[in-house]
Scaffold this motif. Structure first.
Motif, PDB file in Angstrom:
ATOM      1  N   ALA A   1      12.998  -6.999  -0.118  1.00  5.73           N
ATOM      2  CA  ALA A   1      11.860  -6.823   0.306  1.00  5.73           C
ATOM      3  C   ALA A   1      12.042  -5.473   1.243  1.00  5.73           C
ATOM      4  O   ALA A   1      12.230  -5.739   2.632  1.00  5.73           O
ATOM      5  CB  ALA A   1      11.424  -7.955   1.110  1.00  5.73           C
ATOM      6  N   PRO A   2      11.919  -4.479   0.763  1.00  6.24           N
ATOM      7  CA  PRO A   2      11.863  -2.914   1.707  1.00  6.24           C
ATOM      8  C   PRO A   2      10.593  -2.731   2.424  1.00  6.24           C
ATOM      9  O   PRO A   2       9.557  -3.430   2.276  1.00  6.24           O
ATOM     10  CB  PRO A   2      12.114  -1.862   0.283  1.00  6.24           C
ATOM     11  CG  PRO A   2      11.272  -2.450  -0.448  1.00  6.24           C
ATOM     12  CD  PRO A   2      11.422  -3.976  -0.823  1.00  6.24           C
ATOM     13  N   PHE A   3      10.402  -2.044   3.572  1.00  6.14           N
ATOM     14  CA  PHE A   3       9.509  -1.607   4.064  1.00  6.14           C
ATOM     15  C   PHE A   3       8.504  -0.533   2.941  1.00  6.14           C
ATOM     16  O   PHE A   3       8.983   0.068   2.352  1.00  6.14           O
ATOM     17  CB  PHE A   3       9.665  -0.401   5.230  1.00  6.14           C
ATOM     18  CG  PHE A   3      10.100  -1.272   6.602  1.00  6.14           C
ATOM     19  CD1 PHE A   3       9.895  -2.625   6.592  1.00  6.14           C
ATOM     20  CD2 PHE A   3      11.010  -0.542   7.622  1.00  6.14           C
ATOM     21  CE1 PHE A   3      10.309  -3.294   7.863  1.00  6.14           C
ATOM     22  CE2 PHE A   3      11.231  -1.218   8.626  1.00  6.14           C
ATOM     23  CZ  PHE A   3      11.080  -2.524   8.758  1.00  6.14           C
ATOM     24  N   TRP A   4       7.421  -0.983   2.994  1.00 10.74           N
ATOM     25  CA  TRP A   4       6.425  -0.105   2.072  1.00 10.74           C
ATOM     26  C   TRP A   4       5.393   0.469   3.049  1.00 10.74           C
ATOM     27  O   TRP A   4       4.793   0.116   3.604  1.00 10.74           O
ATOM     28  CB  TRP A   4       5.653  -1.054   1.223  1.00 10.74           C
ATOM     29  CG  TRP A   4       4.500  -0.685   0.562  1.00 10.74           C
ATOM     30  CD1 TRP A   4       4.512   0.724  -0.063  1.00 10.74           C
ATOM     31  CD2 TRP A   4       3.518  -1.252  -0.196  1.00 10.74           C
ATOM     32  NE1 TRP A   4       3.442   0.642  -1.012  1.00 10.74           N
ATOM     33  CE2 TRP A   4       2.810  -0.581  -0.968  1.00 10.74           C
ATOM     34  CE3 TRP A   4       2.993  -2.518  -0.262  1.00 10.74           C
ATOM     35  CZ2 TRP A   4       1.644  -0.707  -1.747  1.00 10.74           C
ATOM     36  CZ3 TRP A   4       1.803  -2.962  -0.842  1.00 10.74           C
ATOM     37  CH2 TRP A   4       1.321  -1.909  -1.855  1.00 10.74           C
ATOM     38  N   VAL A   5       5.711   1.860   3.229  1.00  6.16           N
ATOM     39  CA  VAL A   5       5.295   2.885   4.356  1.00  6.16           C
ATOM     40  C   VAL A   5       3.824   2.868   3.682  1.00  6.16           C
ATOM     41  O   VAL A   5       3.829   3.499   2.636  1.00  6.16           O
ATOM     42  CB  VAL A   5       6.043   3.904   4.683  1.00  6.16           C
ATOM     43  CG1 VAL A   5       5.402   4.834   5.267  1.00  6.16           C
ATOM     44  CG2 VAL A   5       7.380   3.537   5.021  1.00  6.16           C
ATOM     45  N   TRP A   6       2.914   2.752   4.637  1.00  7.77           N
ATOM     46  CA  TRP A   6       1.459   3.212   4.377  1.00  7.77           C
ATOM     47  C   TRP A   6       1.240   4.379   5.450  1.00  7.77           C
ATOM     48  O   TRP A   6       0.978   4.264   6.712  1.00  7.77           O
ATOM     49  CB  TRP A   6       0.599   2.149   4.632  1.00  7.77           C
ATOM     50  CG  TRP A   6       0.372   1.187   3.483  1.00  7.77           C
ATOM     51  CD1 TRP A   6       1.401   1.025   2.376  1.00  7.77           C
ATOM     52  CD2 TRP A   6      -0.730   0.057   3.291  1.00  7.77           C
ATOM     53  NE1 TRP A   6       0.879   0.115   1.548  1.00  7.77           N
ATOM     54  CE2 TRP A   6      -0.099  -0.685   2.123  1.00  7.77           C
ATOM     55  CE3 TRP A   6      -1.756  -0.181   4.084  1.00  7.77           C
ATOM     56  CZ2 TRP A   6      -1.115  -1.674   1.553  1.00  7.77           C
ATOM     57  CZ3 TRP A   6      -2.339  -1.423   3.455  1.00  7.77           C
ATOM     58  CH2 TRP A   6      -1.951  -1.976   2.320  1.00  7.77           C
ATOM     59  N   ASN A   7       1.316   5.611   4.946  1.00  8.53           N
ATOM     60  CA  ASN A   7       1.330   6.689   6.043  1.00  8.53           C
ATOM     61  C   ASN A   7       0.055   7.800   5.623  1.00  8.53           C
ATOM     62  O   ASN A   7       0.407   8.948   5.756  1.00  8.53           O
ATOM     63  CB  ASN A   7       2.497   7.244   6.218  1.00  8.53           C
ATOM     64  CG  ASN A   7       3.019   7.935   5.141  1.00  8.53           C
ATOM     65  OD1 ASN A   7       2.758   7.523   4.009  1.00  8.53           O
ATOM     66  ND2 ASN A   7       4.329   8.465   5.443  1.00  8.53           N
ATOM     67  N   ASP A   8      -0.872   7.418   4.948  1.00  9.59           N
ATOM     68  CA  ASP A   8      -1.896   8.406   4.269  1.00  9.59           C
ATOM     69  C   ASP A   8      -3.171   7.617   4.093  1.00  9.59           C
ATOM     70  O   ASP A   8      -3.492   6.611   4.844  1.00  9.59           O
ATOM     71  CB  ASP A   8      -1.515   8.899   3.029  1.00  9.59           C
ATOM     72  CG  ASP A   8      -1.045   7.990   1.893  1.00  9.59           C
ATOM     73  OD1 ASP A   8      -1.246   6.859   2.252  1.00  9.59           O
ATOM     74  OD2 ASP A   8      -0.849   8.454   0.846  1.00  9.59           O
ATOM     75  N   ARG A   9      -4.054   7.963   3.300  1.00  6.19           N
ATOM     76  CA  ARG A   9      -5.267   7.411   2.928  1.00  6.19           C
ATOM     77  C   ARG A   9      -4.969   6.211   1.899  1.00  6.19           C
ATOM     78  O   ARG A   9      -4.515   6.643   0.825  1.00  6.19           O
ATOM     79  CB  ARG A   9      -6.481   7.980   2.661  1.00  6.19           C
ATOM     80  CG  ARG A   9      -7.743   7.339   2.517  1.00  6.19           C
ATOM     81  CD  ARG A   9      -8.990   8.279   1.999  1.00  6.19           C
ATOM     82  NE  ARG A   9      -8.987   9.418   2.826  1.00  6.19           N
ATOM     83  CZ  ARG A   9      -9.650   9.309   4.373  1.00  6.19           C
ATOM     84  NH1 ARG A   9     -10.259   8.284   4.587  1.00  6.19           N
ATOM     85  NH2 ARG A   9      -9.669  10.406   4.965  1.00  6.19           N
ATOM     86  N   VAL A  10      -5.179   4.927   2.267  1.00  6.65           N
ATOM     87  CA  VAL A  10      -4.613   3.761   1.414  1.00  6.65           C
ATOM     88  C   VAL A  10      -5.837   3.420   0.273  1.00  6.65           C
ATOM     89  O   VAL A  10      -6.913   3.591   0.756  1.00  6.65           O
ATOM     90  CB  VAL A  10      -4.210   2.700   2.124  1.00  6.65           C
ATOM     91  CG1 VAL A  10      -3.799   1.616   1.238  1.00  6.65           C
ATOM     92  CG2 VAL A  10      -3.117   2.943   3.280  1.00  6.65           C
ATOM     93  N   THR A  11      -5.516   3.304  -0.958  1.00  4.23           N
ATOM     94  CA  THR A  11      -6.578   3.035  -1.746  1.00  4.23           C
ATOM     95  C   THR A  11      -5.820   1.826  -2.729  1.00  4.23           C
ATOM     96  O   THR A  11      -4.742   1.619  -2.851  1.00  4.23           O
ATOM     97  CB  THR A  11      -6.827   4.257  -2.722  1.00  4.23           C
ATOM     98  OG1 THR A  11      -5.768   4.436  -3.447  1.00  4.23           O
ATOM     99  CG2 THR A  11      -7.366   5.240  -1.762  1.00  4.23           C
ATOM    100  N   GLU A  12      -6.829   1.174  -3.317  1.00  2.00           N
ATOM    101  CA  GLU A  12      -6.384   0.121  -4.098  1.00  2.00           C
ATOM    102  C   GLU A  12      -5.549   0.839  -5.368  1.00  2.00           C
ATOM    103  O   GLU A  12      -4.888  -0.028  -5.958  1.00  2.00           O
ATOM    104  CB  GLU A  12      -7.766  -0.665  -4.921  1.00  2.00           C
ATOM    105  CG  GLU A  12      -8.677  -1.576  -3.955  1.00  2.00           C
ATOM    106  CD  GLU A  12      -9.396  -0.589  -2.943  1.00  2.00           C
ATOM    107  OE1 GLU A  12     -10.144  -1.601  -2.263  1.00  2.00           O
ATOM    108  OE2 GLU A  12      -9.708   0.540  -3.206  1.00  2.00           O
TER     109      GLU A  12
END
Length: 282
Positions: A56-67
């Motif tokens: 279970a790795p880190f899933w980086v959200w570092n921009d504009r997130v979309t579906e």
């Protein structure tokens, strides 16, 4: 029409499938309880482990997130045998952290994870260290950042002019003792001696790693409670029913009480001396 033999074979196949599903469910229940009783159970689960035992790795959200990004990236994780992800906001994030849109996207990720048999874990901060809620804590509780985070020492053989108000604590060394003269510093004006002057210092302001805010004083009473209320209340409201299920855990990262990056400074908090005296019965 199928004859009696064919009917019997169909019934045997259906029964076998039912038994197989039952045994697999039993095995899964056992692995959830960490009860593996036979080598065959171990072999079965090792070859195809349940999602909660996969990476279970880190899933980086570092921009504009979309579906669309969530769909694509979760499928890619699944194709690599990943069993779950820690959604980890990082510097560069455009989608407002902990906003209504953020909660909507997080909930969407949890639902897509359920369809893919993947766990979606919480990460309790925007970047790290944990404690400031991506800037929400200092906004809602200004005293967590504006009361001072450390004391920086300056030594002098003579008190500077207009010293009153510039320093939080002023000590004068008399023999082997240090005498607090903060409240009567004007009477020492022009006197020579061995003075220790402590000025309040603060964590860096407008720090991009902390969402444009400074880090908070985690030692101050109420700050941790405010952080937990901000970070958990929205998640609890939106998908608290998934806690312990498809949202198995929360990752908390490196909450710290480091002193500010100022020369000759020590870590400090407004009630430090009071707590010290109470602890020692003074």
């Amino acid at each position: 029409m199928i004859d009696a033999l064919q009917k019997g074979l169909v019934l045997l196949v259906i029964t076998s499938i039912g038994i197989g599903c039952s045994e697999q469910k039993k095995t899964t229940n056992n692995i959830l309880r960490q009860e593996i009783n036979t080598f065959e159970e171990l072999k079965f689960n090792f070859q195809d482990p349940p999602s909660h035992y996969r990476s279970a790795p880190f899933w980086v959200w570092n921009d504009r997130v979309t579906e669309e990004k969530i769909d694509r990236q979760l499928r890619q994780f699944k194709e690599q045998g990943i069993g779950g992800v820690f959604i980890h906001p990082r510097m560069g994030l455009i989608t407002p952290y902990l906003s209504g849109r953020w909660q909507e996207l997080f909930n969407y990720a949890v639902e897509q994870g359920k369809q893919l048999d993947m766990k979606v874990y919480l990460y309790d901060e925007n970047s790290f260290p944990s404690g400031f809620a991506g800037g929400h804590v200092p906004v809602e509780m200004p005293e967590s950042v504006n009361k001072g985070h450390g004391l920086a020492l300056e030594r002098a053989e003579e008190l500077p002019e207009n010293v009153s108000g510039d320093y939080h604590l002023i000590l004068k060394k008399e023999g082997e003792e240090f005498v607090d003269i903060t409240d009567r510093v004007e009477t020492e004006s022009g006197e020579e001696g061995s003075y220790y002057l402590y000025k309040k210092v603060f964590y860096e302001k407008n720090d991009p790693w902390h969402g444009g805010f400074s880090y908070v004083d985690l030692i101050m009473p109420g700050v941790t409670e405010k952080f937990l209320d901000i970070t958990t209340s929205g998640y609890q409201q939106n998908f608290g029913g998934e806690f312990g299920q498809n949202v198995p855990a929360i990752f908390s990262d490196e909450a710290n009480v480091e002193y500010p990056d100022v020369e000759n400074s020590i870590r400090w908090t407004p009630d430090l001396f009071e707590q010290f005296q109470t602890a020692l019965g003074l």
